[in-house]
Design a protein around this motif. Structure first.
Motif, mmCIF file in Angstrom:
data_model
loop_
_atom_site.group_PDB
_atom_site.id
_atom_site.type_symbol
_atom_site.label_atom_id
_atom_site.label_comp_id
_atom_site.label_asym_id
_atom_site.label_seq_id
_atom_site.Cartn_x
_atom_site.Cartn_y
_atom_site.Cartn_z
ATOM 1 N N GLN A 61 0.810 -1.207 0.000
ATOM 2 C CA GLN A 61 0.000 0.000 0.000
ATOM 3 C C GLN A 61 0.853 1.272 0.000
ATOM 4 O O GLN A 61 0.398 2.339 -0.411
ATOM 5 C CB GLN A 61 -0.928 0.003 1.218
ATOM 6 N N LEU A 62 2.110 1.155 0.452
ATOM 7 C CA LEU A 62 2.982 2.316 0.485
ATOM 8 C C LEU A 62 3.486 2.701 -0.905
ATOM 9 O O LEU A 62 3.896 3.839 -1.115
ATOM 10 C CB LEU A 62 4.186 2.034 1.393
ATOM 11 N N GLU A 63 3.442 1.755 -1.814
ATOM 12 C CA GLU A 63 3.936 2.029 -3.164
ATOM 13 C C GLU A 63 3.092 3.115 -3.829
ATOM 14 O O GLU A 63 1.873 3.053 -3.850
ATOM 15 C CB GLU A 63 3.895 0.757 -4.014
ATOM 16 N N GLY A 64 3.770 4.119 -4.370
ATOM 17 C CA GLY A 64 3.081 5.170 -5.096
ATOM 18 C C GLY A 64 2.606 6.317 -4.234
ATOM 19 O O GLY A 64 2.183 7.350 -4.756
ATOM 20 N N GLN A 65 2.621 6.162 -2.917
ATOM 21 C CA GLN A 65 2.195 7.261 -2.046
ATOM 22 C C GLN A 65 3.065 7.284 -0.794
ATOM 23 O O GLN A 65 2.593 7.507 0.301
ATOM 24 C CB GLN A 65 0.722 7.106 -1.669
ATOM 25 N N GLU A 66 4.340 7.063 -1.008
ATOM 26 C CA GLU A 66 5.253 6.913 0.115
ATOM 27 C C GLU A 66 5.291 8.129 1.016
ATOM 28 O O GLU A 66 5.212 8.005 2.235
ATOM 29 C CB GLU A 66 6.661 6.596 -0.395
ATOM 30 N N ASP A 67 5.422 9.314 0.433
ATOM 31 C CA ASP A 67 5.573 10.511 1.253
ATOM 32 C C ASP A 67 4.348 10.754 2.118
ATOM 33 O O ASP A 67 4.448 11.003 3.320
ATOM 34 C CB ASP A 67 5.833 11.735 0.364
ATOM 35 N N GLU A 68 3.170 10.683 1.508
ATOM 36 C CA GLU A 68 1.926 10.924 2.246
ATOM 37 C C GLU A 68 1.695 9.868 3.314
ATOM 38 O O GLU A 68 1.341 10.177 4.457
ATOM 39 C CB GLU A 68 0.748 10.952 1.264
ATOM 40 N N ALA A 69 1.898 8.613 2.939
ATOM 41 C CA ALA A 69 1.667 7.525 3.886
ATOM 42 C C ALA A 69 2.690 7.551 5.010
ATOM 43 O O ALA A 69 2.360 7.321 6.176
ATOM 44 C CB ALA A 69 1.715 6.180 3.163
ATOM 45 N N ARG A 70 3.955 7.826 4.666
ATOM 46 C CA ARG A 70 4.995 7.890 5.684
ATOM 47 C C ARG A 70 4.664 8.967 6.725
ATOM 48 O O ARG A 70 4.775 8.724 7.932
ATOM 49 C CB ARG A 70 6.347 8.197 5.040
ATOM 50 N N ALA A 71 4.242 10.149 6.265
ATOM 51 C CA ALA A 71 3.925 11.233 7.188
ATOM 52 C C ALA A 71 2.777 10.849 8.110
ATOM 53 O O ALA A 71 2.825 11.103 9.319
ATOM 54 C CB ALA A 71 3.569 12.495 6.404
ATOM 55 N N ALA A 72 1.747 10.203 7.552
ATOM 56 C CA ALA A 72 0.585 9.827 8.363
ATOM 57 C C ALA A 72 0.958 8.764 9.392
ATOM 58 O O ALA A 72 0.555 8.839 10.560
ATOM 59 C CB ALA A 72 -0.531 9.318 7.450
ATOM 60 N N ILE A 73 1.733 7.771 8.965
ATOM 61 C CA ILE A 73 2.110 6.691 9.875
ATOM 62 C C ILE A 73 3.037 7.202 10.969
ATOM 63 O O ILE A 73 2.853 6.904 12.156
ATOM 64 C CB ILE A 73 2.781 5.546 9.096
ATOM 65 N N GLN A 74 4.044 7.989 10.589
ATOM 66 C CA GLN A 74 4.976 8.495 11.585
ATOM 67 C C GLN A 74 4.278 9.401 12.604
ATOM 68 O O GLN A 74 4.607 9.372 13.790
ATOM 69 C CB GLN A 74 6.113 9.245 10.900
ATOM 70 N N SER A 75 3.302 10.179 12.158
ATOM 71 C CA SER A 75 2.560 11.034 13.078
ATOM 72 C C SER A 75 1.796 10.201 14.088
ATOM 73 O O SER A 75 1.754 10.532 15.285
ATOM 74 C CB SER A 75 1.602 11.940 12.300
ATOM 75 N N GLN A 76 1.182 9.102 13.633
ATOM 76 C CA GLN A 76 0.449 8.239 14.561
ATOM 77 C C GLN A 76 1.398 7.552 15.531
ATOM 78 O O GLN A 76 1.098 7.413 16.722
ATOM 79 C CB GLN A 76 -0.360 7.203 13.781
ATOM 80 N N ILE A 77 2.536 7.086 15.030
ATOM 81 C CA ILE A 77 3.515 6.438 15.898
ATOM 82 C C ILE A 77 4.010 7.413 16.958
ATOM 83 O O ILE A 77 4.078 7.088 18.145
ATOM 84 C CB ILE A 77 4.687 5.897 15.066
ATOM 85 N N LEU A 78 4.356 8.624 16.536
ATOM 86 C CA LEU A 78 4.848 9.624 17.483
ATOM 87 C C LEU A 78 3.767 9.987 18.495
ATOM 88 O O LEU A 78 4.052 10.143 19.693
ATOM 89 C CB LEU A 78 5.317 10.864 16.735
ATOM 90 N N GLY A 79 2.528 10.124 18.047
ATOM 91 C CA GLY A 79 1.434 10.406 18.976
ATOM 92 C C GLY A 79 1.297 9.323 20.025
ATOM 93 O O GLY A 79 1.068 9.602 21.217
ATOM 94 N N ASN A 80 1.471 8.067 19.624
ATOM 95 C CA ASN A 80 1.392 6.945 20.553
ATOM 96 C C ASN A 80 2.511 7.027 21.591
ATOM 97 O O ASN A 80 2.297 6.807 22.793
ATOM 98 C CB ASN A 80 1.485 5.629 19.769
ATOM 99 N N LEU A 81 3.715 7.367 21.139
ATOM 100 C CA LEU A 81 4.851 7.482 22.054
ATOM 101 C C LEU A 81 4.669 8.646 23.025
ATOM 102 O O LEU A 81 5.054 8.556 24.194
ATOM 103 C CB LEU A 81 6.136 7.659 21.250
ATOM 104 N N ILE A 82 4.074 9.724 22.549
ATOM 105 C CA ILE A 82 3.812 10.876 23.426
ATOM 106 C C ILE A 82 2.815 10.501 24.518
ATOM 107 O O ILE A 82 3.005 10.825 25.698
ATOM 108 C CB ILE A 82 3.301 12.067 22.595
#
Length: 244
Positions: free
Chosen positions: A93-114
């Motif tokens: 699913q990351l293929e073709g939309q790496e930048d958008e998907a990466r930003a969304a996933i990393q934001s959720q991961i960081l929110g979880n860590l916070i």
């Protein structure tokens, strides 16, 4: 909830990526499908107030966020992201939309860590840091509740490539919530809480309400800074919101 805690983030990300990648429904050719949908008048929509966001900041290199001064390293966010990206269902699913998907996933991961750090600080302030035995008890309870039992539980963790460090961290998070909830319950005057008829029917306990109120106060009083690369912090939603 406990049994699914370790994979809850992955489930949320699955839904997120699915919403990003789903094609428009072609319909079945019926007149209902062919009829254009009437667009609602924006002035008639009650969207509510947008969430308040922290000011974007440029933190030191290698720092994704700070929680009351405690740093969350960018390397940790990247490690968690890579673990998700390496899963076959996500890599496709990351293929073709790496930048958008990466930003969304990393934001959720960081929110979880916070959120985990906010809970850790809260447990420390209350003096209820759980013991290793209580952390293990939280994991055992999760395994018992997991569909398929301990064996299926272990297989799920292995399939998701959950490290021993992350495993301990996640269940310490669960144990901290339990410890905080128990402490609040021990000092709770149930006569001051009105659960209402609906709350009683749903089986909501006074300690649940007390914890929600305590957590909401912690969210508002905790100083959180998020590097603008990841977005901005929303205390009302307890998550990191990507910018732009």
């Amino acid at each position: 909830m406990h049994a699914r805690l370790l994979i809850a983030l992955l489930v949320a990300l699955t839904l997120l990526l699915g919403a990003c990648t789903d094609d428009d429904d072609p319909g079945d050719g019926s007149a209902e499908d062919a009829a254009p949908e009437e667009e609602p008048d924006p002035e008639e929509l009650d969207l509510g107030a947008p969430p308040e966001l922290s000011d974007p900041v440029d933190l030191e290199d290698g720092v994704a966020a700070t929680v009351n001064g405690t740093e969350i390293e960018s390397e940790l966010v990247e490690e968690r992201f890579q673990a998700v990206a390496d899963l076959p269902e996500f890599s496709e699913q990351l293929e073709g939309q790496e930048d958008e998907a990466r930003a969304a996933i990393q934001s959720q991961i960081l929110g979880n860590l916070i959120v985990q750090q906010i809970i850790a600080d809260g447990a420390q302030d209350l003096g209820v840091e759980p013991s290793d035995e209580e952390v293990q008890a939280a994991e055992d309870e999760a395994a018992e509740q997991f569909e398929g039992g301990r064996e299926a539980f272990e297989e799920a963790l292995e399939a998701e490539d959950v490290s021993q460090e992350q495993r301990e961290q996640e269940f310490r998070f669960v144990a901290r919530i339990d410890a905080i909830r128990d402490d609040l319950e021990s000092n709770l005057d149930v006569d001051d809480l009105d659960l209402g008829e609906e709350g009683e029917e749903l089986g909501i306990e006074p300690a649940d309400i007390a914890f929600q109120e305590w957590f909401a106060e912690r969210l508002e009083s905790t100083e959180v800074q998020v590097d603008q690369e990841y977005g901005a912090w929303s205390p009302q939603e307890a998550q990191v919101v990507p910018l732009g």
